[in-house]
Design a protein around this motif. Structure first.
Motif, PDB file in Angstrom:
ATOM      1  N   THR A  64      -7.128   0.946  -1.234  1.00 28.46           N
ATOM      2  CA  THR A  64      -7.716   0.014  -0.272  1.00 28.46           C
ATOM      3  C   THR A  64      -8.576  -1.021  -0.985  1.00 28.46           C
ATOM      4  O   THR A  64      -8.550  -2.213  -0.644  1.00 28.46           O
ATOM      5  CB  THR A  64      -8.571   0.783   0.753  1.00 28.46           C
ATOM      6  OG1 THR A  64      -7.762   1.778   1.387  1.00 28.46           O
ATOM      7  CG2 THR A  64      -9.131  -0.159   1.810  1.00 28.46           C
ATOM      8  N   MET A  73      -7.984  -5.040  -0.820  1.00 28.96           N
ATOM      9  CA  MET A  73      -9.001  -5.921  -0.262  1.00 28.96           C
ATOM     10  C   MET A  73      -9.535  -6.911  -1.289  1.00 28.96           C
ATOM     11  O   MET A  73      -9.825  -8.064  -0.951  1.00 28.96           O
ATOM     12  CB  MET A  73     -10.142  -5.099   0.343  1.00 28.96           C
ATOM     13  CG  MET A  73      -9.720  -4.317   1.582  1.00 28.96           C
ATOM     14  SD  MET A  73     -11.062  -3.374   2.341  1.00 28.96           S
ATOM     15  CE  MET A  73     -11.999  -4.678   3.135  1.00 28.96           C
ATOM     16  N   TYR A 113      -2.343  -7.821   1.154  1.00 26.42           N
ATOM     17  CA  TYR A 113      -2.420  -6.560   1.910  1.00 26.42           C
ATOM     18  C   TYR A 113      -1.339  -5.575   1.487  1.00 26.42           C
ATOM     19  O   TYR A 113      -1.450  -4.372   1.731  1.00 26.42           O
ATOM     20  CB  TYR A 113      -2.320  -6.839   3.417  1.00 26.42           C
ATOM     21  CG  TYR A 113      -1.130  -7.666   3.833  1.00 26.42           C
ATOM     22  CD1 TYR A 113       0.095  -7.084   4.107  1.00 26.42           C
ATOM     23  CD2 TYR A 113      -1.246  -9.045   3.970  1.00 26.42           C
ATOM     24  CE1 TYR A 113       1.187  -7.850   4.483  1.00 26.42           C
ATOM     25  CE2 TYR A 113      -0.172  -9.822   4.351  1.00 26.42           C
ATOM     26  CZ  TYR A 113       1.048  -9.226   4.616  1.00 26.42           C
ATOM     27  OH  TYR A 113       2.116 -10.003   4.987  1.00 26.42           O
ATOM     28  N   SER A 168      -7.071  -2.333   5.181  1.00 25.31           N
ATOM     29  CA  SER A 168      -7.392  -3.588   4.510  1.00 25.31           C
ATOM     30  C   SER A 168      -7.308  -4.771   5.468  1.00 25.31           C
ATOM     31  O   SER A 168      -8.206  -5.623   5.502  1.00 25.31           O
ATOM     32  CB  SER A 168      -6.451  -3.817   3.329  1.00 25.31           C
ATOM     33  OG  SER A 168      -6.529  -2.765   2.396  1.00 25.31           O
TER      34      SER A 168
END
Length: 444
Positions: free
Chosen positions: A16, A20, A214, A238
């Motif tokens: 994640t 991000m 993403y 995300s």
């Protein structure tokens, strides 16, 4: 000597964080003013909402394919499997072909944006700006030249910088501005007609650029722990998190600065912090924005370096790219080549030149081609074949294709021709390679 393999060491938290940090690069800080200028008013928030919706819908496609084929290279494997043993060779080759051009463009765009925002701290000339952007690319390659578990830890550290920066911007608007005003006036003067749709399409090209990343976890599929669950989870976490941060950041800035200032500013977030907390705070905020931009280049380069490796390991690309570092177990040739090309691009282009070019080159093969490949694979294998299934199939896949087509045409005639030209050159290269190696469609 035993064969060296990729190892599954990236957790859900690290995946994640990688996604991000890739998504929140220099993009939202650079294009915020551009989007407001394109939309001519408070409706610019709709462009950010449109980018979020497209990302969420498209992520259902990536989730099905990523959970089912958790391998290094992401889209390379998805296109190969989706289109079968013949046409899959062409589609996957075209993806790697365009990746060797657009991946360095993505990396270079973040490095160029880094140098552009650095001007707020110290004005740079043309050549010093190029030295800064090129140095960013070199430093990223040096940081990535290590084991994947170390990279996962670095990603989490960089991710914390992203969260701190966004939280400061949002908190500043809540404490010092009329935070609800941009939302209350979002429809002032709004007429939903063809002109608005055209403006929204053009602006969404810019916001979509800010959401890209993403799916980065899919390129690292061979290094994700429990990929059937963690790949989809990391993408949706995300997108939801970044969508909220982007909307709140835009609302925060618009609650303090007049729209005319936002539209004309080159350093809008720095000027926002200057307005609420003074020049010293603005300098610190600019430093954090540069941290975020650096983190994005780091994450994007990590994911892209696995694509030529996956294709070469499969025998569909130059074999040298299949080499893994003997002790650190990462595709070092792929990393070094992409880094070298990105370094050259960072010296040649401006960020305004590359945003639309990046999307135009990727949409037809990677995004639309991937969605169509999923539909073909579903018909051939059945829905039970997939390890994760999108709700309301096939509506999200069809909707994604239609939206991506709209974005493609919104990039403009020159970029459309550029995208088609890259595909045409890739088809010629594929035919030459196939003819030389006597593979489909030139096999007996």
């Amino acid at each position: 000597m035993s064969e060296v393999h990729l190892t599954r060491r990236i957790s859900l938290l690290q995946a994640t964080a990688i996604n991000m940090t890739d998504m929140v690069g220099i993009g939202p800080f650079v294009v915020l003013s551009t989007v407001a200028d394109i939309m001519h008013g408070p409706w610019f928030l709709y462009a950010w909402i449109a980018g979020a919706l497209l990302s969420f819908v498209d992520a259902t496609i990536w989730s099905e394919l990523g959970a089912t084929f958790p391998l290094a290279g992401g889209s390379y494997n998805f296109l190969k499997e989706g289109y079968g043993p013949k046409w899959g060779k062409l589609m996957s080759f075209l993806f790697v072909w365009q990746t060797m051009i657009q991946a360095p463009l993505v990396i270079a765009s973040a490095a160029i944006g880094f140098a552009q925002y650095f001007n707020y701290l110290a004005p740079l000339g043309y050549y010093t700006s190029k030295i800064v952007s090129g140095s960013v690319v070199i430093l990223i390659v040096l940081l990535l030249y290590r084991k994947i578990e170390s990279i996962g830890k670095i990603s989490v550290l960089l991710w914390l910088g992203v969260l701190i920066t966004m939280s400061w911007i949002i908190g500043g608007g809540i404490m010092h501005g009329n935070f609800l005003a941009p939302v209350e006036h979002v429809n002032d003067g709004l007429n939903i007609n063809f002109a608005f749709a055209a403006l929204l399409g053009t602006a969404t090209v810019k916001t979509t650029y800010s959401y890209l990343g993403y799916y980065n976890v899919c390129h690292l599929g061979g290094e994700i722990i429990n990929p059937q669950k963690n790949i989809p989870r990391s993408m949706f976490i995300s997108i939801i998190g970044i969508s909220l941060l982007y909307l709140l950041m835009n609302i925060s800035v618009a609650s303090v600065l007049p729209m005319s200032n936002i539209r004309d500013s080159e350093f809008v977030v720095s000027e926002f912090i200057h307005a609420i907390a003074g020049p010293t705070a603005a300098t610190v905020a600019t430093g954090l924005i540069l941290w975020v931009a650096f983190a994005s280049v780091f994450s994007a380069t990590l994911g892209y370096s696995r694509i030529p490796y996956a294709a070469a390991k499969d025998g569909a690309f130059f074999s040298v790219f299949a080499k893994l570092h003997p002790s650190k177990h990462f595709p070092y040739v792929s990393l070094l080549v992409l880094g070298a090309v990105a370094f050259v691009f960072s010296l040649l282009f401006r960020i305004s030149d590359v945003i639309s070019a990046i999307l135009a080159m990727r949409i037809l093969i990677q995004f639309i081609g991937q969605a169509a490949g999923l539909l073909i694979l579903s018909k051939r294998k059945g829905r039970n074949f997939f390890k994760w299934k999108m709700p309301l199939f096939p509506i999200p896949a069809i909707l994604a294709v239609l939206i991506w087509l709209g974005i493609f045409f919104s990039t403009g005639k020159q970029m459309i021709l550029t995208g088609l030209g890259v595909i045409a050159a890739g088809i010629i290269a594929f035919c030459i390679k196939a003819r030389y190696s006597k593979e489909w469609p030139f096999d007996k």
